[in-house]
Scaffold this active site. Sequence first.
Site, PDB file in Angstrom:
ATOM      1  N   VAL A  11       0.995  -1.205  -0.090  1.00 20.75           N
ATOM      2  CA  VAL A  11      -0.068  -0.087  -0.023  1.00 20.75           C
ATOM      3  C   VAL A  11       0.945   1.377   0.030  1.00 20.75           C
ATOM      4  O   VAL A  11       0.631   2.071  -0.735  1.00 20.75           O
ATOM      5  CB  VAL A  11      -0.818  -0.043   1.258  1.00 20.75           C
ATOM      6  CG1 VAL A  11      -1.672   1.488   1.212  1.00 20.75           C
ATOM      7  CG2 VAL A  11      -2.003  -1.094   1.095  1.00 20.75           C
ATOM      8  N   TYR A  63      13.113   8.858  10.683  1.00 16.06           N
ATOM      9  CA  TYR A  63      12.044   9.755  11.161  1.00 16.06           C
ATOM     10  C   TYR A  63      12.250  11.155  10.992  1.00 16.06           C
ATOM     11  O   TYR A  63      11.702  12.081  10.797  1.00 16.06           O
ATOM     12  CB  TYR A  63      11.443   9.399  12.245  1.00 16.06           C
ATOM     13  CG  TYR A  63      10.468   8.165  12.453  1.00 16.06           C
ATOM     14  CD1 TYR A  63       9.130   8.252  12.162  1.00 16.06           C
ATOM     15  CD2 TYR A  63      11.149   6.716  12.701  1.00 16.06           C
ATOM     16  CE1 TYR A  63       8.199   7.119  12.221  1.00 16.06           C
ATOM     17  CE2 TYR A  63      10.233   5.906  12.431  1.00 16.06           C
ATOM     18  CZ  TYR A  63       8.893   5.845  12.177  1.00 16.06           C
ATOM     19  OH  TYR A  63       7.960   4.891  12.024  1.00 16.06           O
ATOM     20  N   ARG A  94     -11.988  -6.435   9.161  1.00 14.14           N
ATOM     21  CA  ARG A  94     -10.683  -5.901   9.319  1.00 14.14           C
ATOM     22  C   ARG A  94     -10.373  -5.414  10.987  1.00 14.14           C
ATOM     23  O   ARG A  94      -9.360  -5.185  11.248  1.00 14.14           O
ATOM     24  CB  ARG A  94     -10.509  -4.464   8.713  1.00 14.14           C
ATOM     25  CG  ARG A  94     -10.506  -4.647   7.297  1.00 14.14           C
ATOM     26  CD  ARG A  94     -10.527  -3.352   6.449  1.00 14.14           C
ATOM     27  NE  ARG A  94     -10.829  -3.548   4.830  1.00 14.14           N
ATOM     28  CZ  ARG A  94     -12.121  -3.631   4.383  1.00 14.14           C
ATOM     29  NH1 ARG A  94     -12.961  -3.853   4.958  1.00 14.14           N
ATOM     30  NH2 ARG A  94     -11.918  -3.877   3.031  1.00 14.14           N
ATOM     31  N   THR A 125      -3.719   2.701   7.217  1.00 12.78           N
ATOM     32  CA  THR A 125      -3.843   1.341   7.758  1.00 12.78           C
ATOM     33  C   THR A 125      -4.987   0.900   8.160  1.00 12.78           C
ATOM     34  O   THR A 125      -5.883   1.572   8.937  1.00 12.78           O
ATOM     35  CB  THR A 125      -2.686   1.289   9.078  1.00 12.78           C
ATOM     36  OG1 THR A 125      -1.533   2.094   8.606  1.00 12.78           O
ATOM     37  CG2 THR A 125      -2.229  -0.087   9.357  1.00 12.78           C
ATOM     38  N   PRO A 127      -7.805  -1.226  10.726  1.00  9.79           N
ATOM     39  CA  PRO A 127      -9.214  -0.555  10.531  1.00  9.79           C
ATOM     40  C   PRO A 127      -8.789   1.004  10.628  1.00  9.79           C
ATOM     41  O   PRO A 127      -8.458   1.647  11.646  1.00  9.79           O
ATOM     42  CB  PRO A 127      -9.920  -0.993  11.248  1.00  9.79           C
ATOM     43  CG  PRO A 127      -9.422  -1.282  12.627  1.00  9.79           C
ATOM     44  CD  PRO A 127      -7.918  -1.860  11.913  1.00  9.79           C
ATOM     45  N   ARG A 155     -15.606   1.782  -5.120  1.00  8.95           N
ATOM     46  CA  ARG A 155     -16.112   0.297  -5.460  1.00  8.95           C
ATOM     47  C   ARG A 155     -17.635   0.335  -5.733  1.00  8.95           C
ATOM     48  O   ARG A 155     -18.254  -0.240  -6.622  1.00  8.95           O
ATOM     49  CB  ARG A 155     -15.619  -0.533  -4.294  1.00  8.95           C
ATOM     50  CG  ARG A 155     -14.235  -0.782  -4.226  1.00  8.95           C
ATOM     51  CD  ARG A 155     -13.783  -1.592  -2.840  1.00  8.95           C
ATOM     52  NE  ARG A 155     -12.329  -1.596  -2.743  1.00  8.95           N
ATOM     53  CZ  ARG A 155     -11.860  -2.211  -1.971  1.00  8.95           C
ATOM     54  NH1 ARG A 155     -12.354  -2.265  -0.916  1.00  8.95           N
ATOM     55  NH2 ARG A 155     -10.426  -2.211  -1.813  1.00  8.95           N
ATOM     56  N   ARG A 157     -19.414   2.712  -6.926  1.00  7.13           N
ATOM     57  CA  ARG A 157     -19.800   3.219  -8.152  1.00  7.13           C
ATOM     58  C   ARG A 157     -19.358   2.457  -9.349  1.00  7.13           C
ATOM     59  O   ARG A 157     -19.978   2.281 -10.546  1.00  7.13           O
ATOM     60  CB  ARG A 157     -18.897   4.848  -8.363  1.00  7.13           C
ATOM     61  CG  ARG A 157     -19.531   5.671  -7.249  1.00  7.13           C
ATOM     62  CD  ARG A 157     -18.540   7.054  -7.104  1.00  7.13           C
ATOM     63  NE  ARG A 157     -18.238   7.649  -8.434  1.00  7.13           N
ATOM     64  CZ  ARG A 157     -17.634   8.682  -8.649  1.00  7.13           C
ATOM     65  NH1 ARG A 157     -17.004   9.166  -7.602  1.00  7.13           N
ATOM     66  NH2 ARG A 157     -17.585   9.411  -9.999  1.00  7.13           N
ATOM     67  N   HIS A 179     -15.485   1.168   7.622  1.00  8.78           N
ATOM     68  CA  HIS A 179     -14.433   0.487   6.374  1.00  8.78           C
ATOM     69  C   HIS A 179     -14.302  -0.909   6.786  1.00  8.78           C
ATOM     70  O   HIS A 179     -13.285  -1.308   6.887  1.00  8.78           O
ATOM     71  CB  HIS A 179     -13.342   1.191   6.105  1.00  8.78           C
ATOM     72  CG  HIS A 179     -12.207   0.551   5.068  1.00  8.78           C
ATOM     73  ND1 HIS A 179     -12.687   0.399   3.643  1.00  8.78           N
ATOM     74  CD2 HIS A 179     -11.216   0.159   5.014  1.00  8.78           C
ATOM     75  CE1 HIS A 179     -11.956  -0.300   2.936  1.00  8.78           C
ATOM     76  NE2 HIS A 179     -10.515  -0.635   3.785  1.00  8.78           N
TER      77      HIS A 179
END
Length: 275
Positions: A11, A63, A94, A125, A127, A155, A157, A179
């Site tokens: 991702v 960082y 999730r 990330t 959930p 999705r 749509r 989500h």
Amino acid sequence: MKVGVIGVGAVGAATALSLIERGGMCREIVVVDRTMERANGVATDLRYATPLSPTVEVRAGGYDALTDAALVIITAGVNEKAGGATDRSDPRGRLRLLDTNAKVYADIVPKIVAVAPQAVLMVVTDPPDPLADLTRRLAGHDRVFSTGTLIDSLRFRVHLADRLRVRPRDVQAMVVGEHGTSEVLLWSSASVGGIAVLDLLRQSGQPVDQLKQEIENDIRYANITIIEGTGASQYGIGAVSARLAEAVLRDERAALQRSAAALREAAGRVLAVRP
């Protein structure tokens, strides 16, 4: 503007690529990963795409390299496959990943805030919404948001467009809530060119309830379907993350705040009317 991407697994790498491809929104992308070799590898690979986009520099770093970042996108943590969240019959979905990824965030967020206290933080990330709540507490500020259900709305749509044989961009439809498996598809407000989707589906000759169930299943378990084929859901959410980054960096104010304020004002005015 500088943008940081924390965690460059599937991702994170897809998000960074989408940032480059959309172009023009940032001048510097810093990728950070717990494995420096991976961060270096991804950054090097991405650099070879930069000549095809507006000026942007991509580099790996720790960082400390996030100093003065305007936005930090957090994609680190275990995904559904690694976290055992690929069982369609498991109502937790999730949410199975929450405890593990909360520990990851407890380690990451303070490190980000220490070097980039003014940065906006985007939680990708899974959930995302519970982790955004945790991030606000860990960061000590409210400049935090998640990708939420935007990918689910896209999705929705796409699957409606497939059924109705129209372009996804011509479909207006939203998914709200989690989500995850408890998400809510707003069927009553879905439309194409101002025509209600439910009216169009009724004209198909198939039972509408059956069509709705099929589409809902396609959307609720889209990630699992993708994982079964490729091992990770990445390209759609990468594009979503880049689009949200664009809205933040350009200060588009493409959010619900103005609408909510308008509704509060209207409600206050109407409630003040005495019979």
